[in-house]
Design a protein around this motif. Structure first.
Motif, short mmCIF file in Angstrom:
data_model
loop_
_atom_site.label_atom_id
_atom_site.label_comp_id
_atom_site.label_asym_id
_atom_site.label_seq_id
_atom_site.Cartn_x
_atom_site.Cartn_y
_atom_site.Cartn_z
N GLN A 113 25.92 -4.64 -30.95
CA GLN A 113 25.34 -3.33 -31.17
C GLN A 113 24.32 -3.01 -30.09
N LEU A 114 24.19 -1.72 -29.78
CA LEU A 114 23.22 -1.24 -28.80
C LEU A 114 22.08 -0.58 -29.58
N TRP A 115 21.08 -1.37 -29.95
CA TRP A 115 19.99 -0.87 -30.77
C TRP A 115 19.20 0.22 -30.06
N ALA A 116 19.18 0.18 -28.74
CA ALA A 116 18.37 1.14 -27.98
C ALA A 116 19.02 2.52 -27.89
N ILE A 117 20.29 2.62 -28.33
CA ILE A 117 20.99 3.91 -28.29
C ILE A 117 21.41 4.25 -29.71
N PRO A 118 20.47 4.67 -30.55
CA PRO A 118 20.82 4.99 -31.94
C PRO A 118 21.65 6.26 -32.03
N VAL A 119 22.57 6.28 -32.98
CA VAL A 119 23.42 7.45 -33.21
C VAL A 119 22.74 8.35 -34.23
N SER A 120 22.58 9.61 -33.87
CA SER A 120 22.01 10.60 -34.78
C SER A 120 23.11 11.58 -35.17
N LEU A 121 23.51 11.55 -36.44
CA LEU A 121 24.55 12.48 -36.90
C LEU A 121 24.05 13.92 -36.83
N ARG A 122 22.76 14.12 -37.02
CA ARG A 122 22.21 15.47 -36.93
C ARG A 122 22.34 16.01 -35.51
N GLN A 123 22.00 15.19 -34.52
CA GLN A 123 22.15 15.63 -33.13
C GLN A 123 23.61 15.86 -32.78
N ARG A 124 24.48 15.03 -33.34
CA ARG A 124 25.91 15.19 -33.06
C ARG A 124 26.43 16.50 -33.63
N LYS A 125 26.01 16.85 -34.85
CA LYS A 125 26.43 18.12 -35.45
C LYS A 125 25.86 19.30 -34.68
N ARG A 126 24.61 19.17 -34.24
CA ARG A 126 23.98 20.24 -33.46
C ARG A 126 24.72 20.46 -32.15
N ALA A 127 25.09 19.36 -31.49
CA ALA A 127 25.83 19.47 -30.23
C ALA A 127 27.20 20.09 -30.46
N ALA A 128 27.85 19.73 -31.59
CA ALA A 128 29.17 20.30 -31.89
C ALA A 128 29.07 21.80 -32.12
N ARG A 129 28.01 22.24 -32.81
CA ARG A 129 27.83 23.68 -33.02
C ARG A 129 27.57 24.40 -31.71
N SER A 130 26.80 23.79 -30.82
CA SER A 130 26.53 24.39 -29.52
C SER A 130 27.80 24.50 -28.70
N ALA A 131 28.64 23.46 -28.75
CA ALA A 131 29.89 23.48 -28.00
C ALA A 131 30.83 24.56 -28.56
N ALA A 132 30.88 24.68 -29.89
CA ALA A 132 31.75 25.71 -30.50
C ALA A 132 31.27 27.11 -30.14
N ARG A 133 29.95 27.30 -30.14
CA ARG A 133 29.42 28.61 -29.79
C ARG A 133 29.69 28.94 -28.33
N ALA A 134 29.56 27.95 -27.45
CA ALA A 134 29.83 28.17 -26.04
C ALA A 134 31.30 28.48 -25.80
N ALA A 135 32.19 27.80 -26.54
CA ALA A 135 33.62 28.05 -26.39
C ALA A 135 33.97 29.46 -26.87
N ALA A 136 33.35 29.89 -27.97
CA ALA A 136 33.62 31.24 -28.49
C ALA A 136 33.15 32.30 -27.50
#
Length: 207
Positions: A113-136
């Motif tokens: 495991q890479l403890w120094a690179i934690p996964v944030s589901l909130r950041q991932r959802k925020r990035a997905a929304r930004s990508a969808a908005r940019a695509a639209a």
């Protein structure tokens, strides 16, 4: 033969750390020092000894899980510093680098495991929304003043994992990148914490 001191290096080592983890670690260490120091100076009876044993037990754990984790990506290898282990992974031994609910590297038939690179589901959802908005906006041909920058279209942890994948592919063929993963245990943190735990158990058992 001399090299030009102004010339840029061919490869700059990258370091990944969690600023939130470091910040929380510093706050916890300050709190432990304040409470423990006060108990040692002002406490009576066994209190100073219990406080000292508690600090010996807790401080290494706080450092291990907050300040210590780091990942260094070099030209020939990946150096992973987790709470109690330091793993050196030559690029040629890397089988996969991935991020699901946690970031991890598969190498030499093992998973780290890479403890120094934690996964944030909130950041991932925020990035997905930004990508969808940019695509639209791209489809409709509109230009918004609030359009997200390219760096916001992917969560920081996912971007870091993508960078490590590229470095692994690029460095796998290097002569210095051959070998198998090696692991070193952080006894400098494990031993003091175990000693503190033993002292706490011994002092707690005294009448």
């Amino acid at each position: 033969m001399t090299s030009d001191p102004k010339a840029a290096p061919e490869f700059a080592e990258r370091c990944y750390r969690s600023s939130a983890g470091i910040g929380s670690g510093v706050l916890l260490l300050a709190l432990a020092a304040w409470l423990g120091g006060d108990a040692i100076v002002s406490g009576e009876g066994r209190t100073p000894w219990l406080a000292l044993a508690g600090l010996l037990f807790a401080v290494p754990l706080i450092i291990a899980f907050t300040v210590r984790p780091a990942v260094w990506a070099g030209e020939d290898r990946l150096l992973v510093r987790n709470p109690f282990r330091t793993i050196t992974v030559p690029w040629a031994s890397v089988e996969a680098v991935r991020a699901g609910y946690s970031s991890e590297v598969l190498a030499g038939g093992a998973k780290y495991q890479l403890w120094a690179i934690p996964v944030s589901l909130r950041q991932r959802k925020r990035a997905a929304r930004s990508a969808a908005r940019a695509a639209a906006e791209d489809v409709t041909g509109t230009v918004s003043s609030t359009a997200p920058s390219p760096g916001l279209l992917r969560a920081p942890s996912d971007q870091a994992i993508e960078d490590l994948r590229e470095l692994a592919e690029r460095g796998a063929s290097r002569e210095g990148a051959q070998g198998v993963p090696t692991v070193r245990w952080a006894f400098e943190l494990i031993v003091p914490s175990l000693v503190g735990l033993a002292l706490l158990a011994g002092l707690g058992g005294l009448a």
